[in-house]
Design an enzyme around this catalytic site. Structure first.
Site, PDB file in Angstrom:
ATOM      1  N   ASP A 348       6.154  12.695   2.620  1.00 17.94           N
ATOM      2  CA  ASP A 348       6.763  11.383   3.166  1.00 17.94           C
ATOM      3  C   ASP A 348       6.637  11.825   4.782  1.00 17.94           C
ATOM      4  O   ASP A 348       6.935  12.668   5.344  1.00 17.94           O
ATOM      5  CB  ASP A 348       8.319  11.107   2.982  1.00 17.94           C
ATOM      6  CG  ASP A 348       8.626   9.940   3.607  1.00 17.94           C
ATOM      7  OD1 ASP A 348       8.627   9.084   2.900  1.00 17.94           O
ATOM      8  OD2 ASP A 348       9.304   9.998   4.613  1.00 17.94           O
ATOM      9  N   ASP A 391       4.805   5.033   3.208  1.00 17.42           N
ATOM     10  CA  ASP A 391       4.350   6.392   3.910  1.00 17.42           C
ATOM     11  C   ASP A 391       4.394   7.560   2.884  1.00 17.42           C
ATOM     12  O   ASP A 391       4.482   8.834   3.350  1.00 17.42           O
ATOM     13  CB  ASP A 391       4.824   6.506   5.050  1.00 17.42           C
ATOM     14  CG  ASP A 391       6.458   6.713   5.084  1.00 17.42           C
ATOM     15  OD1 ASP A 391       6.906   6.031   4.126  1.00 17.42           O
ATOM     16  OD2 ASP A 391       6.907   7.342   5.880  1.00 17.42           O
TER      17      ASP A 391
END
Length: 738
Positions: A348, A391
């Site tokens: 992440d 993301d």
């Protein structure tokens, strides 16, 4: 003389003509016999009127019944005579032998229906009806089932209606029918849109159609006599073909996709349906096979294109969540079967939201494209890379990795993913938080492995970001329990389980109740009452939960006070609000709304805040306090003496009452702390503010505070916080609607 009714004279004349020809040509007859039979036939021909097929006439039988018997017995074809119940009362020697009625002790009267193979109802209607046309009927004979052309003649003999049934083997008609069907089937086989083939018991091609030749590239001459192994592509192992034939033996059919090879060497998928043929019940193995297939290469290619599109992230070109899940299922099954390790790295990006919020989503998309390129560069080509959404990315590694190897990979990821990103006209600094989980050490299922890696990633973020964290089950269990507890709290809000209890405040001299402080309690479905210490520490981690709690308490307190007012209640009630709650515009708006809809209750409700609330550094808090004071709310300062600067607190806000913290009351008797308590009491009295002493539990504490001039207090010495009903009883109010 016996009477006969002959119908269809044309037929019987035809039959006699055929019999005459038979007798004339039969060498076995002696001259005298032939002459006698021909004379009898001529006599019968004279008795039958040949005026037409439709003619019906009463005629006389030959002079004696023996003449008719001799005629029927010498007929060249089977003839039987039945009554209206279709019992066979006579059959010539050909019929008797054919039907097996010539055996010793065989009953003379037999039921005709026992010999009919099919179409029984149609045959019965034909016999009993007026139709005179010829029918084809299959009969069960000693030679098997034979199709006969059957003609009938109704006669009257001795007052009984009888049927003479003449049967001629329908070989020509049947042969023609068979030839016609054979032609149709051959054309259907040859020109079918699907490829078709037939194998013999030895699995050799004995027939193939045109479509088979088109798909495989083999001509009919090249295929016939060959084994289907000439089509094998090598895509399937021996186990596949063993199971293929075992299924055919056991069930008689196999359906599925099989990859075969054309004469050109090109391998293609077939949608195949194979059937095993067992020509009789005694066959221990198939007597042959029929196969029908289609070349589904274009369909498979189209499906693969659709599958690729559905499993690929259009932005980065990596697998998306669907593709990753599909690949994961295959690799996980192999890992379970072969006993090897899978390592899942959950990625992440830190501060990605900041980039989107500052520059827009186009910048965020470009960063994700650059990021995916770095991942491809860092990892090996056979490593599994996927973007799960936003993301969040994952890397799946197969096989055993030492701690040193894995840490080297993780550090490499952190280093490369943490380098600045050139995005259009800007340079963006970012870093990655990595969570690592391994099968079978950390999880034994796909969902469990993903969940473990995700949990480890969030732990890495809590540890400061730009780092990696291995899955820790103890930490995970704690966080899982915390999440479950949060779910229970949210469910409690939905069920309206958070309600106010009220602790009475007493006059230290007169001992009567002079006010209340509302305190939150969690009333669970099981009837358990949980004090704030059991849920407030968890709520304080989440501003949204604290806001929900404030809204619930404000609603309940206002409505409760409004009900009490109807019973002459006129005492002040303190409502506690934290810094988080005071900073929330929703909370302030709700307070204003409730004060407008419950104006009488608003006059009695006081807002109680702690000293630490004033030092949160949020200017919205002071603005909101001022706003509430302007509409009439009085404020009480709680926990006086525990904050950073009690004097500064008194200077900043106009308070009506000051509550001395329970810690000072509990230490009455300790000289140093008592001196501090005396100083605080004196200061508040000098400012002419009301004093409320919290935490009074003993008579000694009570007497000391009275001696120092304190007039109001609360604590277990008097009463703990009680329900609304109990509070009403303490006030001697008969209330049933709270």
């Amino acid at each position: 003389m016996t009477d006969f009714n002959f119908k269809d004279t044309h037929y019987w004349l035809t039959q006699l003509a055929r019999f005459k020809s038979y007798v004339t040509d039969k060498v076995a007859y002696q001259y005298e016999e032939r002459h006698e039979l021909l004379a009898m036939i001529d006599q019968l021909e004279g008795l039958i009127d040949d005026g037409g097929v439709s003619a019906v006439k009463e005629v006389h039988a030959p002079e004696t019944s023996s003449e008719l018997y001799e005629f029927l017995e010498n007929a060249p074809e089977p003839i039987i005579v039945c009554n209206t119940k279709l019992n066979i009362i006579y059959g010539n020697h050909i019929a008797m032998e054919l039907l097996g009625l010539d055996k010793p002790n065989s009953p003379v009267r037999r039921y005709l229906l026992t010999f009919l193979v099919k179409n029984v109802a149609e045959f019965l209607n034909w016999v009993s009806g007026s139709s005179t046309h010829t029918v084809i009927q299959e009969l069960s004979t000693i030679n098997g089932v034979i199709a006969f052309e059957v003609n009938k003649q109704r006669i009257r003999m001795k007052g009984e209606t009888l049927f003479i049934l003449s049967m001629h083997v329908a070989s020509e008609a049947m042969d023609e029918s068979i030839r016609q069907w054979e032609l149709w089937y051959r054309n259907a086989f040859t020109y079918a849109r699907e490829a078709m083939f037939i194998l013999d018991a030895e699995r050799r091609f004995i027939a193939v159609n045109n479509r088979f030749c088109e798909i495989t590239g083999y001509t009919e001459d090249e295929a016939l006599g060959q084994s289907p192994t000439m089509l094998t592509s090598g895509s399937h192992d021996e186990g596949f073909y063993k199971e293929f034939y075992e299924t055919l033996y056991d069930t008689g059919i196999w359906e599925g996709v099989i990859y075969n090879k054309a004469k050109s060497g090109h391998s293609y998928p077939q949608d195949l349906r194979a059937v095993a043929l067992f020509l009789n019940d005694e066959s221990s193995r198939p007597d042959g096979y029929i196969g029908i297939f289609e070349n589904i290469e274009s369909r498979v290619r189209h499906e693969m294109d659709l599958k690729d599109a559905s499993e690929t992230d259009p932005l980065t070109g990596l697998m998306n969540r669907n593709g990753f899940n599909s690949t994961m299922e295959q690799l996980f099954a192999e890992a379970e079967r072969n006993g090897y390790t899978l390592t899942l790295i959950y990625i992440d990006m830190d501060r990605f939201k900041q980039l989107n919020d500052t520059h827009g989503h186009s910048y965020g998309d470009e960063m994700l494209r650059v990021l995916s390129g770095r991942l491809r560069h860092i990892m090996k080509s056979d490593d599994i890379l996927a973007r799960l959404g936003g993301d969040e990315f994952v890397v799946l590694l197969e096989g055993e990795l030492t701690e040193a190897m894995l840490e080297s990979i993780l550090n490499k990821l952190l280093r490369h993913l943490g380098e600045p990103y050139r995005i259009f006209d800007t340079l963006h600094d970012s870093s990655a938080s990595l969570g690592v989980a391994r099968y079978p050490n950390d999880a034994l299922s796909i969902d469990g492995l993903i969940q473990a890696a995700d949990a480890a990633m969030y732990q890495a973020k809590k540890n400061g970001r730009n780092c990696y964290q291995f899955f820790d089950k103890n930490v995970f269990d704690q966080e899982f329990a915390q999440e479950e507890f949060i779910n229970q709290i949210n469910t409690g809000f939905i069920r309206d389980e958070f309600i106010p209890y009220f602790q009475p405040q007493f006059s230290l001299i007169g001992k009567e109740i002079v006010g209340f402080e509302s305190l939150c309690r969690w009333l669970t479905p099981g009837g358990k009452v949980i004090a704030p210490g059991g849920f407030l520490p968890e709520m304080e981690k989440d501003k949204n939960l604290m806001t929900k709690l404030a809204l619930s308490m404000i609603r309940h307190v206002f409505r409760t006070v409004d009900i009490l007012i109807r019973h002459d209640f006129r005492l002040p009630v303190a409502l506690n609000l934290s810094a988080t709650q005071l900073a929330s515009p929703r909370v302030i708006e709700h307070l204003i709304f409730m004060s407008e809809t419950h104006p009488d209750a608003a006059k009695l409700i006081e807002i109680e805040i702690t000293e630490t609330t004033l030092f949160e550094g949020d200017p919205a808090i002071l603005d909101h306090i001022e706003q509430l004071q302007e509409i009439g709310f009085e404020f009480v300062l709680d926990d006086f003496g525990t904050g950073f600067s009690s004097i500064y607190s008194l200077k900043q806000i106009r308070f009506k009452k000051i509550k001395i913290d329970r810690s000072f009351v509990m230490d009455i008797g300790d000289r140093h702390n008592t001196n501090l308590l005396d100083g605080m009491i004196g200061l508040i009295q000098q400012l002419d503010l009301e004093i409320i002493c919290e935490g009074i539990e003993t008579e000694e504490q009570l007497n000391y505070l009275v001696a120092k001039g304190c007039r109001v207090g609360q604590g277990f010495y008097y009463s703990p916080a009680v329900s609304t009903t109990e509070a009403a009883k303490m006030l001697h109010l008969n209330i049933s609607d709270v």
